[in-house]
Design a protein around this motif. Structure first.
Motif, PDB file in Angstrom:
ATOM      1  N   ILE A 120       7.726 -22.852 -57.698  1.00 44.20           N
ATOM      2  CA  ILE A 120       8.704 -21.768 -57.523  1.00 44.20           C
ATOM      3  C   ILE A 120       9.814 -21.910 -58.551  1.00 44.20           C
ATOM      4  CG2 ILE A 120       8.283 -21.429 -55.049  1.00 44.20           C
ATOM      5  CD1 ILE A 120      10.766 -23.210 -54.533  1.00 44.20           C
ATOM      6  N   ALA A 121      10.556 -20.835 -58.734  1.00 44.89           N
ATOM      7  CA  ALA A 121      11.786 -20.870 -59.533  1.00 44.89           C
ATOM      8  C   ALA A 121      12.936 -20.546 -58.577  1.00 44.89           C
ATOM      9  CB  ALA A 121      11.722 -19.850 -60.661  1.00 44.89           C
ATOM     10  N   VAL A 122      13.957 -21.369 -58.602  1.00 42.37           N
ATOM     11  CA  VAL A 122      15.090 -21.192 -57.692  1.00 42.37           C
ATOM     12  C   VAL A 122      16.316 -20.791 -58.509  1.00 42.37           C
ATOM     13  CG1 VAL A 122      16.528 -22.246 -55.914  1.00 42.37           C
ATOM     14  CG2 VAL A 122      14.134 -22.960 -56.172  1.00 42.37           C
ATOM     15  N   LYS A 123      16.767 -19.571 -58.318  1.00 40.41           N
ATOM     16  CA  LYS A 123      17.946 -19.083 -59.030  1.00 40.41           C
ATOM     17  C   LYS A 123      19.173 -19.328 -58.167  1.00 40.41           C
ATOM     18  CE  LYS A 123      19.833 -15.042 -61.419  1.00 40.41           C
ATOM     19  NZ  LYS A 123      19.567 -13.657 -61.852  1.00 40.41           N
ATOM     20  N   VAL A 124      20.007 -20.278 -58.578  1.00 34.63           N
ATOM     21  CA  VAL A 124      21.188 -20.673 -57.816  1.00 34.63           C
ATOM     22  C   VAL A 124      22.419 -20.007 -58.439  1.00 34.63           C
ATOM     23  CG1 VAL A 124      22.598 -22.600 -57.018  1.00 34.63           C
ATOM     24  CG2 VAL A 124      20.112 -22.873 -57.252  1.00 34.63           C
ATOM     25  N   PHE A 125      23.168 -19.280 -57.625  1.00 37.04           N
ATOM     26  CA  PHE A 125      24.320 -18.530 -58.117  1.00 37.04           C
ATOM     27  C   PHE A 125      25.574 -19.404 -58.116  1.00 37.04           C
ATOM     28  CE2 PHE A 125      21.238 -15.440 -57.041  1.00 37.04           C
ATOM     29  CZ  PHE A 125      21.473 -14.340 -57.859  1.00 37.04           C
ATOM     30  N   ASN A 126      26.367 -19.264 -59.172  1.00 36.15           N
ATOM     31  CA  ASN A 126      27.616 -20.005 -59.304  1.00 36.15           C
ATOM     32  C   ASN A 126      28.705 -19.290 -58.506  1.00 36.15           C
ATOM     33  OD1 ASN A 126      29.887 -21.412 -60.029  1.00 36.15           O
ATOM     34  ND2 ASN A 126      29.745 -20.963 -62.220  1.00 36.15           N
ATOM     35  N   LEU A 127      28.987 -19.781 -57.308  1.00 37.59           N
ATOM     36  CA  LEU A 127      29.904 -19.086 -56.403  1.00 37.59           C
ATOM     37  C   LEU A 127      31.364 -19.252 -56.797  1.00 37.59           C
ATOM     38  CD1 LEU A 127      28.166 -19.660 -52.959  1.00 37.59           C
ATOM     39  CD2 LEU A 127      27.827 -17.863 -54.652  1.00 37.59           C
ATOM     40  N   GLN A 128      31.632 -19.999 -57.861  1.00 40.51           N
ATOM     41  CA  GLN A 128      32.995 -20.060 -58.380  1.00 40.51           C
ATOM     42  C   GLN A 128      33.356 -18.782 -59.128  1.00 40.51           C
ATOM     43  OE1 GLN A 128      33.218 -23.634 -60.732  1.00 40.51           O
ATOM     44  NE2 GLN A 128      33.357 -24.967 -58.934  1.00 40.51           N
ATOM     45  N   LEU A 129      32.322 -18.006 -59.464  1.00 44.94           N
ATOM     46  CA  LEU A 129      32.540 -16.713 -60.118  1.00 44.94           C
ATOM     47  C   LEU A 129      32.468 -15.604 -59.076  1.00 44.94           C
ATOM     48  CD1 LEU A 129      30.155 -17.234 -63.182  1.00 44.94           C
ATOM     49  CD2 LEU A 129      32.641 -17.502 -63.158  1.00 44.94           C
ATOM     50  N   ASP A 130      33.508 -14.784 -59.009  1.00 43.89           N
ATOM     51  CA  ASP A 130      33.521 -13.685 -58.033  1.00 43.89           C
ATOM     52  C   ASP A 130      32.352 -12.743 -58.244  1.00 43.89           C
ATOM     53  OD1 ASP A 130      35.806 -14.672 -56.849  1.00 43.89           O
ATOM     54  OD2 ASP A 130      37.168 -13.441 -58.065  1.00 43.89           O
TER      55      ASP A 130
END
Length: 316
Positions: free
Chosen positions: A68-78
């Motif tokens: 699988i590919a896991v796209k993790v979002f940078n939650l420090q960016l609004d």
């Protein structure tokens, strides 16, 4: 009926699920945060396969053996919160061979990720500019037809029109058979019946407002098509010059001056056929980039034109 189908599968020795079955099984299950950490070796640097404006992508392997590919979002960016919501809204409602498949999502207050189908050949940008790999005319054309088919579906095959808004080679992923899949819908837009009233903040120039319509994707596709066959990046040009202008100045008399030199290895009649094909492809690209909205084509037309060129290439 289910029993009969299972019995037939067993008798045929196909009790082990194939790739499509594995993905289907995974999609029905919820994947926990702990499972994603285990699959990606705690999101280790060694598993990192890409990064973008709103986060990073890691390769993972589930207990079932499915990659699988896991796209993790940078939650420090609004903007990452909106990007996550947009991708969930758009991709979870779409189904097309040339779109990256979303298997599931994982979300809590401190973590947001999409679990995607893994594409072993990476993105088109890396492949196009690699010194170790070579894409011939037919391969490049096939990949761009795949992208066109995805856009045709988004623009004309959905209940609500979807505008991708961020077409570029790095957002085109290649599977094990070199089939292209369009990805990264983080800033895409779902358009209603009245497209003219919809506006969005452009990410290229923050603070400016620009209208969003399918014509944005058509223009971007034209630029990417030029890039594909010249192997020149749009940001290489300075001042008032652009990739589009550079090609226009040499078109159609001196196509050989702008086409990727790696494509000029053929000789004689075959070389001329491939140059003719390249010229036809660049004409399609320039039509997509036409300044006048009335002259701009749509993705249905592009699919038909590129398929015709592909048939001519196969015949030569």
């Amino acid at each position: 009926m289910t029993f009969v189908l299972q019995w037939i599968r067993y008798r045929r020795g196909k009790s082990v699920p194939q790739k499509a079955d594995l993905l289907s099984t995974v999609a029905k299950e919820r994947i926990s945060y702990d499972e994603l950490l285990r699959a990606t070796n705690a999101l280790s640097e060694s598993n990192l396969i890409g990064s973008g404006s709103f986060g990073s992508v890691f390769k993972g392997v589930l207990r079932s053996g499915t990659a699988i590919a896991v796209k993790v979002f940078n939650l420090q960016l609004d903007a990452a919160f909106k990007s996550f919501d947009t991708e969930c809204e758009v991709l979870c409602s779409l189904c097309h061979t040339n779109l990256v498949k979303v298997i599931t999502s994982c979300s809590n207050l401190e973590f947001k990720a999409l679990v995607l189908e893994y594409m072993p050949n990476g993105n088109l940008g890396k492949y196009l500019y690699s010194h170790n790999c070579f894409l011939n005319v037919r391969q490049r054309l096939s990949i761009m037809i795949d992208v066109t088919c995805a856009l045709e579906y988004l623009h004309h095959g959905c209940s609500s029109v979807v505008v991708h808004c961020d077409l570029k080679p790095s957002n085109v992923l290649l599977d094990e058979d070199m089939v292209a899949h369009l990805s990264d819908f983080g800033i895409s837009k779902l358009l209603g019946d009245d497209e003219s009233d919809l506006y969005t903040e452009t990410f290229a120039t923050l603070g400016y407002i620009a209208p969003v319509s399918t014509k944005c994707d058509v223009y971007s596709y034209g630029i990417m098509l030029l890039e594909m066959f010249t192997r020149r990046k749009p940001n290489e040009f300075e001042g008032d010059h652009s990739l589009k202008q550079w090609v226009s100045y040499s078109f159609p008399q001196a196509v050989m001056d702008v086409v990727d030199a790696n494509l000029l290895n053929s000789t004689g009649n075959r070389l001329q056929k491939e140059l003719d094909a390249a010229a036809s492809i660049m004409k399609v690209a320039l039509d997509c980039c036409a300044e006048s909205p009335a002259r701009k084509t749509n993705m249905k037309d592009v699919v038909a034109m590129l398929q015709k060129i592909k048939i001519q290439l196969i015949a030569c």
